[in-house]
Design an enzyme around this catalytic site. Structure first.
Site, PDB file in Angstrom:
ATOM      1  N   SER A  78      12.028 -12.293  -3.280  1.00 22.32           N
ATOM      2  CA  SER A  78      13.354 -11.911  -3.772  1.00 22.32           C
ATOM      3  C   SER A  78      14.413 -12.361  -2.779  1.00 22.32           C
ATOM      4  O   SER A  78      14.140 -12.501  -1.585  1.00 22.32           O
ATOM      5  CB  SER A  78      13.410 -10.389  -3.962  1.00 22.32           C
TER       6      SER A  78
ATOM      7  N   ASP B 229      -3.830  -8.446   8.290  1.00 17.36           N
ATOM      8  CA  ASP B 229      -2.755  -8.183   9.233  1.00 17.36           C
ATOM      9  C   ASP B 229      -2.796  -6.748   9.741  1.00 17.36           C
ATOM     10  O   ASP B 229      -2.239  -6.443  10.802  1.00 17.36           O
ATOM     11  CB  ASP B 229      -1.397  -8.515   8.617  1.00 17.36           C
TER      12      ASP B 229
ATOM     13  N   CYS C 272       0.831  -1.198   0.000  1.00 13.14           N
ATOM     14  CA  CYS C 272       0.000   0.000   0.000  1.00 13.14           C
ATOM     15  C   CYS C 272       0.863   1.242   0.000  1.00 13.14           C
ATOM     16  O   CYS C 272       2.083   1.181   0.009  1.00 13.14           O
ATOM     17  CB  CYS C 272      -0.909   0.020   1.233  1.00 13.14           C
TER      18      CYS C 272
ATOM     19  N   SER D  51      -4.627  -4.798  -2.516  1.00 14.07           N
ATOM     20  CA  SER D  51      -5.243  -5.879  -1.742  1.00 14.07           C
ATOM     21  C   SER D  51      -4.479  -7.184  -1.956  1.00 14.07           C
ATOM     22  O   SER D  51      -4.370  -7.665  -3.085  1.00 14.07           O
ATOM     23  CB  SER D  51      -6.709  -6.057  -2.149  1.00 14.07           C
TER      24      SER D  51
END
Length: 636
Positions: free
Chosen positions: A370, A102, A2, A54
């Site tokens: 990653s 979360d 976000c 999202s």
């Protein structure tokens, strides 16, 4: 995940607070294209704006800004709290949970334990702003390693904050004056270390830090976590064999990867074919009941292309593999616009292929894992072997003798440089004596291991700088007082190169494509374990990441991955001598540089002439200048 932005106007003068916060957040739509929201306390002069990507709990129950169940706390949050399920259990049944996000867990943890105790329990990447409606207090927080960004600026009595600088610039109180000292740091290293930014009034909140601002304007910064302190605490705790270490690390990495595969959207992996990404891909494949998606980038230049190695690993693991080839046409299209991804000058050339790879990856998945962070924790770079050895040799020379050698080298550098300009034998690259003597003078003057590391990152060494260099050793500080000098250098890298280059590059390039990157090696348990290991488990003779290699060979045949480290090299020199040359000619013209007034125009123009003629290679220094010039052009 976000992006957020907001302000705390201590005089409550900002008109239409909610609308202003919404406009600030609108600049971050690439970070959150799926949803948006605002919240304001007009009496206090505070407003939050938010954009959502999202990923976990796609329902409206994950909407932000979010208010706690007791109504006291309001939060905007960027990132992921990977241990949210565990924390949800610890918070107990007293919380009336609305959804599975979360964000809600983070907020209720803050409500239950307070911001400082809550962040100590988080395993994740995060930046947040939380407003205490009872105490009328704003708290900004950032994760331990700096995976997620958080900027702030105090200007004209207004505290501005947000995920990117562009959001702060929307507010009427913004002051975008350039900081010349930060510019000097940038030209030296190619990135700007925290807490600095290119703007005099703006700052980065440092990793592992909370900042609290009260209604009377008092700002207090608290460091809740320090890599150096934690490493010193963990040092020597592991007492098992190397085989024990391999088994334990394998288990820890499985758990870290599994936590980072949590999502209600598709998840993939960046795969270079090196140790870190291959191990990540292998563990993901073991944990998934279907083939995972892997993505790699290749260059049309021999010696820099690892795509064949990545393809071999992908074939072995059975991933659904996608490869992107990058040539001069892609560079020509992307390079001039690259600085807008970062809001300030940023010269890591790997940003370009990472940005293009992120765009490609986003077509298939929303989250990509990653391997960033493994080198800094497990000793993957050659400097973790060479710099301690260099410092040992240097420190044996008495300080007065070193100062004398530095003075002599500096005195000889000028005449040697003049000789090199007329001697064809010295024109190949930087082998001429003047440059070498200038570098030697700086090395002899180094007073610590940390200063040697700063010289490793320094460009424009052995020559004048395009801007007067301020005291630029300050960001490096001192190496931690540890028995293992290699670990001391790694810890400096964790706080600088990892946080301010690698994490910045990964966050901005992925989020520009609305793709979330997750870094399993930066799990709290992984870092603690790495710091607990004996030095030779990480650096075994001339081989770095020794124990990590042993884990990898459990999952991937040694022949596929056991080769010298290549790194993510980008053919900048070829591009500058090819299709990018007309653009560079324009950006580096002495007339333009003189008109702008920021750089030493004759020096830069001279370096460009020497680079074009092949007399010397200044590709790294010039790339730093070009990225500043491109950023500056975007402001004009």
């Amino acid at each position: 995940m976000c992006g957020f932005a907001g302000f705390f106007d201590l005089s409550a003068r900002t008109p239409q607070p909610a609308a202003t916060a919404s406009a600030m957040a609108a600049t971050l739509i690439h970070r959150g294209p799926d949803d948006n929201g605002t919240w304001s306390d007009e009496e206090a002069g505070l407003a939050f704006g938010f954009r959502r990507l999202s990923i976990l709990d796609l329902s409206p129950q994950g909407h932000q800004p979010m208010v706690s169940h007791d109504g006291r706390w309001v939060v905007v949050f960027n990132g992921e709290i990977y241990n949210h399920a565990e924390l949800r259990t610890r918070l107990g049944d007293g919380v009336r949970w609305r959804g599975r996000s979360d964000t809600e867990v983070l907020l209720e943890a803050i409500a239950a334990w307070g911001p400082e105790q809550a962040v100590r329990r988080f395993d994740g990447m995060f930046a947040f702003a939380v407003w205490d409606r009872t105490e009328r207090r704003l708290t900004l927080g950032r994760d331990r390693f700096g995976e997620k960004p958080l900027y702030w600026a105090l200007s004209d009595g207004v505290m501005l904050f947000g995920s990117e600088l562009r959001a702060l610039a929307v507010h009427p109180a913004w002051n975008g004056a350039i900081d010349r000292d930060a510019l000097a740091l940038y030209l030296r290293m190619g990135w700007i270390p925290a807490p600095h930014t290119i703007h005099r009034r703006a700052r980065k909140l440092e990793p592992g830090t909370l900042m609290t601002v009260t209604s009377d304007g008092t700002a207090t910064t608290t460091r809740y976590w320090s890599a150096a302190e934690r490493a010193a605490e963990m040092a020597g705790r592991f007492t098992g064999s190397r085989a024990d270490a391999v088994a334990q690390l394998d288990d820890l990495l499985r758990r870290s990867v599994a936590l980072r595969m949590q999502a209600d959207v598709p998840v993939g992996v960046f795969l270079s074919g090196g140790i870190d990404s291959s191990l990540t891909a292998a563990l993901m494949s073991r944990l998934s009941d279907r083939p995972i998606h892997s993505f790699t980038v290749g260059f049309d230049q021999a010696g820099l292309d690892e795509s064949a190695h990545a393809r071999a690993v992908a074939d072995h693991l059975g991933t659904i593999h996608t490869e992107l080839r990058i040539g001069e046409d892609e560079a020509l299209t992307m390079v001039p616009d690259l600085p807008r991804l970062f809001d300030e000058p940023f010269a890591d050339p790997a940003a370009l292929p990472t940005a293009l790879l992120s765009r490609l990856t986003r077509k298939r998945v929303t989250v990509a894992l990653s391997g960033d962070g493994a080198d800094e924790l497990f000793g993957g770079y050659g400097i973790y072997r060479s710099l301690p050895a260099d410092w040992t040799r240097l420190s044996r020379i008495p300080a007065p003798v070193r100062r004398g050698l530095a003075t002599g080298a500096r005195m000889l550098a000028g005449p040697a440089e003049g000789l090199a300009r007329i001697g064809a034998a010295f024109r190949r690259r930087r082998s001429h004596p003047g440059y070498r003597l200038g570098r030697a003078a700086e090395t002899f003057n180094a007073g610590s291991l940390a200063e040697l590391l700063s010289l490793h990152y320094t460009r424009w060494r052995g020559m004048p700088s395009p801007v007067p260099l301020a005291q630029t050793l300050e960001p490096f500080g001192e190496a931690a007082p540890l028995a293992d000098p290699a670990l001391a250098v790694m810890l400096l890298d964790v706080g600088l190169y990892l946080a301010d280059d690698l994490c910045v590059k990964t966050d901005r390039t992925t989020m520009a494509a609305s793709l979330e990157a997750r870094l399993p090696f930066l799990g709290s348990d992984i870092a603690d374990f790495a710091w607990s290991l004996p030095p030779d488990f990480k650096i075994d003779g001339g081989t770095g990441k020794a124990v990590l290699r042993d884990v990898l060979f459990r999952h991937v045949p040694r022949a596929l991955v056991d080769r010298p480290k290549m790194g993510f090299e980008v053919p900048v020199g070829k591009w500058l001598n090819g299709r990018l040359r007309p653009w560079a000619d324009d950006m580096l013209s002495e007339t333009r540089l003189s008109r702008q007034g920021w750089l030493n125009a004759p020096l830069v123009a001279q370096c460009w002439r020497e680079h074009r003629s092949g007399a010397k290679s200044w590709q790294t220094e010039l790339w730093h200048v070009l990225m500043f010039q491109a950023w500056l052009e975007g402001r004009e």
